[in-house]
Design a protein around this motif. Structure first.
Motif, PDB file in Angstrom:
ATOM      1  N   HIS A 284       0.813  -1.225   0.000  1.00  0.00           N
ATOM      2  CA  HIS A 284       0.000   0.000   0.000  1.00  0.00           C
ATOM      3  C   HIS A 284       0.846   1.274   0.000  1.00  0.00           C
ATOM      4  CE1 HIS A 284      -3.823  -2.100   0.505  1.00  0.00           C
ATOM      5  NE2 HIS A 284      -3.267  -2.831   1.447  1.00  0.00           N
ATOM      6  N   ARG A 285       2.176   1.109  -0.055  1.00  0.00           N
ATOM      7  CA  ARG A 285       3.089   2.254  -0.011  1.00  0.00           C
ATOM      8  C   ARG A 285       2.864   3.086   1.241  1.00  0.00           C
ATOM      9  NH1 ARG A 285       3.306   4.230  -6.403  1.00  0.00           N
ATOM     10  NH2 ARG A 285       3.952   2.173  -7.239  1.00  0.00           N
ATOM     11  N   ILE A 286       2.726   2.383   2.369  1.00  0.00           N
ATOM     12  CA  ILE A 286       2.521   3.015   3.666  1.00  0.00           C
ATOM     13  C   ILE A 286       3.682   2.622   4.574  1.00  0.00           C
ATOM     14  CG2 ILE A 286       1.059   3.075   5.729  1.00  0.00           C
ATOM     15  CD1 ILE A 286      -1.331   2.440   3.886  1.00  0.00           C
ATOM     16  N   PRO A 287       4.427   3.581   5.118  1.00  0.00           N
ATOM     17  CA  PRO A 287       5.545   3.226   6.002  1.00  0.00           C
ATOM     18  C   PRO A 287       5.044   2.637   7.320  1.00  0.00           C
ATOM     19  CG  PRO A 287       5.213   5.612   5.964  1.00  0.00           C
ATOM     20  CD  PRO A 287       4.302   5.046   4.910  1.00  0.00           C
ATOM     21  N   VAL A 288       5.721   1.583   7.800  1.00  0.00           N
ATOM     22  CA  VAL A 288       5.396   0.951   9.086  1.00  0.00           C
ATOM     23  C   VAL A 288       6.704   0.777   9.876  1.00  0.00           C
ATOM     24  CG1 VAL A 288       3.246  -0.173   8.408  1.00  0.00           C
ATOM     25  CG2 VAL A 288       5.408  -1.303   7.926  1.00  0.00           C
ATOM     26  N   PRO A 289       7.367   1.864  10.230  1.00  0.00           N
ATOM     27  CA  PRO A 289       8.704   1.775  10.843  1.00  0.00           C
ATOM     28  C   PRO A 289       8.736   1.038  12.172  1.00  0.00           C
ATOM     29  CG  PRO A 289       7.821   4.001  11.008  1.00  0.00           C
ATOM     30  CD  PRO A 289       6.920   3.268  10.076  1.00  0.00           C
ATOM     31  N   VAL A 290       7.681   1.159  12.973  1.00  0.00           N
ATOM     32  CA  VAL A 290       7.683   0.475  14.276  1.00  0.00           C
ATOM     33  C   VAL A 290       7.662  -1.035  14.074  1.00  0.00           C
ATOM     34  CG1 VAL A 290       6.444   0.147  16.450  1.00  0.00           C
ATOM     35  CG2 VAL A 290       6.567   2.422  15.413  1.00  0.00           C
ATOM     36  N   ASN A 291       6.820  -1.496  13.172  1.00  0.00           N
ATOM     37  CA  ASN A 291       6.742  -2.935  12.935  1.00  0.00           C
ATOM     38  C   ASN A 291       7.991  -3.471  12.242  1.00  0.00           C
ATOM     39  OD1 ASN A 291       4.059  -4.369  13.685  1.00  0.00           O
ATOM     40  ND2 ASN A 291       3.451  -2.323  13.017  1.00  0.00           N
ATOM     41  N   GLU A 292       8.577  -2.681  11.353  1.00  0.00           N
ATOM     42  CA  GLU A 292       9.838  -3.104  10.736  1.00  0.00           C
ATOM     43  C   GLU A 292      10.916  -3.276  11.805  1.00  0.00           C
ATOM     44  OE1 GLU A 292      10.952  -0.361   7.729  1.00  0.00           O
ATOM     45  OE2 GLU A 292       9.392  -0.970   6.321  1.00  0.00           O
ATOM     46  N   THR A 293      10.964  -2.341  12.747  1.00  0.00           N
ATOM     47  CA  THR A 293      11.969  -2.402  13.811  1.00  0.00           C
ATOM     48  C   THR A 293      11.721  -3.587  14.735  1.00  0.00           C
ATOM     49  OG1 THR A 293      12.264  -0.001  13.734  1.00  0.00           O
ATOM     50  CG2 THR A 293      13.002  -1.140  15.731  1.00  0.00           C
ATOM     51  N   LEU A 294      10.464  -3.801  15.126  1.00  0.00           N
ATOM     52  CA  LEU A 294      10.152  -4.935  15.996  1.00  0.00           C
ATOM     53  C   LEU A 294      10.486  -6.260  15.317  1.00  0.00           C
ATOM     54  CD1 LEU A 294       6.794  -3.716  17.560  1.00  0.00           C
ATOM     55  CD2 LEU A 294       8.913  -4.163  18.805  1.00  0.00           C
ATOM     56  N   TYR A 295      10.228  -6.340  14.011  1.00  0.00           N
ATOM     57  CA  TYR A 295      10.586  -7.555  13.278  1.00  0.00           C
ATOM     58  C   TYR A 295      12.083  -7.811  13.347  1.00  0.00           C
ATOM     59  CZ  TYR A 295      11.608 -10.734   9.467  1.00  0.00           C
ATOM     60  OH  TYR A 295      12.103 -11.788   8.736  1.00  0.00           O
ATOM     61  N   LEU A 296      12.889  -6.785  13.070  1.00  0.00           N
ATOM     62  CA  LEU A 296      14.340  -6.940  13.097  1.00  0.00           C
ATOM     63  C   LEU A 296      14.840  -7.283  14.500  1.00  0.00           C
ATOM     64  CD1 LEU A 296      15.354  -3.972  10.773  1.00  0.00           C
ATOM     65  CD2 LEU A 296      15.333  -6.405  10.188  1.00  0.00           C
ATOM     66  N   GLN A 297      14.243  -6.666  15.509  1.00  0.00           N
ATOM     67  CA  GLN A 297      14.635  -6.973  16.885  1.00  0.00           C
ATOM     68  C   GLN A 297      14.350  -8.432  17.233  1.00  0.00           C
ATOM     69  OE1 GLN A 297      12.341  -3.855  18.851  1.00  0.00           O
ATOM     70  NE2 GLN A 297      14.230  -2.910  19.576  1.00  0.00           N
ATOM     71  N   LEU A 298      13.163  -8.901  16.896  1.00  0.00           N
ATOM     72  CA  LEU A 298      12.778 -10.257  17.270  1.00  0.00           C
ATOM     73  C   LEU A 298      13.550 -11.309  16.477  1.00  0.00           C
ATOM     74  CD1 LEU A 298       9.019  -9.514  17.771  1.00  0.00           C
ATOM     75  CD2 LEU A 298      10.525 -10.528  19.496  1.00  0.00           C
ATOM     76  N   ARG A 299      13.831 -11.021  15.208  1.00  0.00           N
ATOM     77  CA  ARG A 299      14.656 -11.965  14.443  1.00  0.00           C
ATOM     78  C   ARG A 299      16.073 -12.019  15.008  1.00  0.00           C
ATOM     79  NH1 ARG A 299      14.626 -15.266  13.363  1.00  0.00           N
ATOM     80  NH2 ARG A 299      15.758 -15.594  11.410  1.00  0.00           N
ATOM     81  N   THR A 300      16.578 -10.876  15.475  1.00  0.00           N
ATOM     82  CA  THR A 300      17.888 -10.861  16.114  1.00  0.00           C
ATOM     83  C   THR A 300      17.855 -11.681  17.409  1.00  0.00           C
ATOM     84  OG1 THR A 300      18.385  -8.681  15.200  1.00  0.00           O
ATOM     85  CG2 THR A 300      19.686  -9.391  17.097  1.00  0.00           C
ATOM     86  N   ILE A 301      16.823 -11.489  18.225  1.00  0.00           N
ATOM     87  CA  ILE A 301      16.689 -12.240  19.474  1.00  0.00           C
ATOM     88  C   ILE A 301      16.667 -13.743  19.207  1.00  0.00           C
ATOM     89  CG2 ILE A 301      15.067 -12.785  21.344  1.00  0.00           C
ATOM     90  CD1 ILE A 301      14.320  -9.769  21.338  1.00  0.00           C
ATOM     91  N   GLU A 302      15.935 -14.165  18.189  1.00  0.00           N
ATOM     92  CA  GLU A 302      15.863 -15.595  17.876  1.00  0.00           C
ATOM     93  C   GLU A 302      17.243 -16.176  17.564  1.00  0.00           C
ATOM     94  OE1 GLU A 302      11.347 -16.051  16.034  1.00  0.00           O
ATOM     95  OE2 GLU A 302      13.063 -15.910  14.686  1.00  0.00           O
ATOM     96  N   GLN A 303      18.101 -15.362  16.969  1.00  0.00           N
ATOM     97  CA  GLN A 303      19.431 -15.844  16.600  1.00  0.00           C
ATOM     98  C   GLN A 303      20.424 -15.811  17.763  1.00  0.00           C
ATOM     99  OE1 GLN A 303      20.625 -14.653  12.400  1.00  0.00           O
ATOM    100  NE2 GLN A 303      18.785 -13.410  12.668  1.00  0.00           N
ATOM    101  N   THR A 304      19.985 -15.330  18.930  1.00  0.00           N
ATOM    102  CA  THR A 304      20.834 -15.363  20.120  1.00  0.00           C
ATOM    103  C   THR A 304      20.542 -16.569  21.001  1.00  0.00           C
ATOM    104  OG1 THR A 304      19.330 -14.063  21.517  1.00  0.00           O
ATOM    105  CG2 THR A 304      20.903 -12.845  20.143  1.00  0.00           C
ATOM    106  N   TYR A 305      19.511 -17.376  20.633  1.00  0.00           N
ATOM    107  CA  TYR A 305      19.205 -18.563  21.434  1.00  0.00           C
ATOM    108  C   TYR A 305      20.409 -19.513  21.431  1.00  0.00           C
ATOM    109  CZ  TYR A 305      14.217 -17.289  20.857  1.00  0.00           C
ATOM    110  OH  TYR A 305      13.006 -16.656  20.858  1.00  0.00           O
ATOM    111  N   PRO A 306      20.639 -20.239  22.498  1.00  0.00           N
ATOM    112  CA  PRO A 306      21.738 -21.212  22.521  1.00  0.00           C
ATOM    113  C   PRO A 306      21.617 -22.225  21.380  1.00  0.00           C
ATOM    114  CG  PRO A 306      20.855 -20.887  24.724  1.00  0.00           C
ATOM    115  CD  PRO A 306      19.940 -20.154  23.777  1.00  0.00           C
ATOM    116  N   GLY A 307      22.680 -22.350  20.588  1.00  0.00           N
ATOM    117  CA  GLY A 307      22.684 -23.315  19.491  1.00  0.00           C
ATOM    118  C   GLY A 307      21.966 -22.857  18.245  1.00  0.00           C
ATOM    119  N   ALA A 308      21.471 -21.605  18.232  1.00  0.00           N
ATOM    120  CA  ALA A 308      20.712 -21.136  17.067  1.00  0.00           C
ATOM    121  C   ALA A 308      21.632 -20.886  15.883  1.00  0.00           C
ATOM    122  CB  ALA A 308      19.966 -19.848  17.413  1.00  0.00           C
ATOM    123  N   TYR A 309      21.142 -21.225  14.687  1.00  0.00           N
ATOM    124  CA  TYR A 309      21.840 -20.895  13.452  1.00  0.00           C
ATOM    125  C   TYR A 309      21.383 -19.519  12.999  1.00  0.00           C
ATOM    126  CZ  TYR A 309      23.408 -25.711  12.768  1.00  0.00           C
ATOM    127  OH  TYR A 309      24.015 -26.918  12.901  1.00  0.00           O
TER     128      TYR A 309
END
Length: 322
Positions: A284-309
């Motif tokens: 829709h060509r609508i910026p969603v910066p908060v959700n983009e940031t939360l997505y990047l944060q949570l994907r980063t968190i998932e990659q900090t789990y012990p043994g995570a690839y």
């Protein structure tokens, strides 16, 4: 059609809360989907709700009258394959997954006409291993996508009435599904990224409330409202105020399902929230910066789990060095 047999596909927090209610009313009509290692584990350890072990059947008769899907989104593909033997000509399917896409995904495999839109709201269930606990069961809301409730919806309503499952048959389920999506996008992602309980984002004057966390959740929800309006759904900021009436009743020390996943080092459902919002924003060509940031944060968190690839944004595993 009278519903006499039900299969629960997904024995997590939501699945077991619903299963317990049905089991208490009619233990012979309900079974839990399980096979392989999961089946052996359930048989050996049992499934417990609020400290009580329930002697569920696993599998049961084929086909069944109703399948309630309550898995995590990233397990949906596996669930769709596993329920195939239980889907008959007249089987209804009710999906209680978060998000706004599971009915269409299941419908592509088994026919969209089997599925009303559905969601559960107001539950504070907590799940760990084979044990679930809750204070609030929550209420299942469901209805036809076009507001034309008929025999399909009425048969499910009759079954829920008979077995004591709290429900509301809705005349405008599409809007309500987006309302729940708005809540999940804001609250699940915020509490997961910050590892906070419900009390932090409640608006009751409690000692654990954190205004900044609440404002972050609201900013993410406001982006959903804008996207929903672009999709033709009439959400507004009054819906955020209305949501507090529900969250303020939940156990302040309880956690959202996504926060539970992060605390336990499990895969989250961030793809259906932050990533989906990012894609809808591009559409829709609508910026969603908060959700983009939360997505990047949570994907980063998932990659900090012990043994995570490490995993790319496209969801493809990278090769571990060395």
């Amino acid at each position: 059609m009278i519903i006499n047999s039900v299969l629960i596909a997904g024995a997590g927090a939501i699945g077991l809360v619903v299963a317990e209610t049905i089991y208490n009313a009619d233990p012979h009509c309900i079974s839990i989907l399980a096979q392989g290692e999961r089946l052996e584990r359930y048989r050996n350890k049992g499934l417990t709700v609020n400290g009580r072990r329930l002697e569920f059947r696993f599998g049961g008769e084929k086909p069944v009258d109703l399948i309630i899907v309550a898995s995590k989104f990233h397990h949906l593909g596996e669930i769709i394959k596993d329920i195939r033997p239980y889907v008959g000509k007249d089987t209804r399917i009710l999906s209680l997954l978060n998000g706004i896409s599971s009915e269409d995904i299941i419908g592509r495999a088994y026919g969209r006409d089997r599925l009303p839109l559905a969601m559960i709201i107001g539950t504070d269930a907590f799940h760990s291993g084979e044990e679930t606990s809750y204070h609030q069961k929550g209420i299942i809301n469901f209805g036809d996508a076009e507001g034309k409730n008929g025999e399909r919806e009425n048969s499910i309503a009759a079954f829920f009435t008979r077995t004591g499952v709290p429900f509301v048959l809705q005349p405008d389920m599409k809007r309500l599904l987006w309302y729940k999506y708005m809540i999940n996008v804001g609250v699940n992602q915020t509490t997961a990224a910050l590892r906070l309980p419900y009390g932090a984002i409640q608006r009751t004057g409690g000692p654990g409330e954190i205004e900044e966390a609440r404002l972050l959740a609201e900013k993410a929800m406001k982006e959903v409202i804008i996207i929903a309006n672009a999709e033709g759904i009439d959400l507004n900021e009054g819906d955020i105020d209305h949501w507090y009436k529900t969250v303020n009743t939940l156990n302040p020390s309880g956690y959202t399902s996504m926060a539970q996943d992060v605390l336990a080092g499990r895969k989250t459902e961030v793809e259906m929230f932050g990533l989906a919002m990012t894609e809808l924003g591009k559409k829709h060509r609508i910026p969603v910066p908060v959700n983009e940031t939360l997505y990047l944060q949570l994907r980063t968190i998932e990659q900090t789990y012990p043994g995570a690839y490490p995993i790319t944004l496209a969801g493809t595993k990278k090769t571990r060095p060395g």
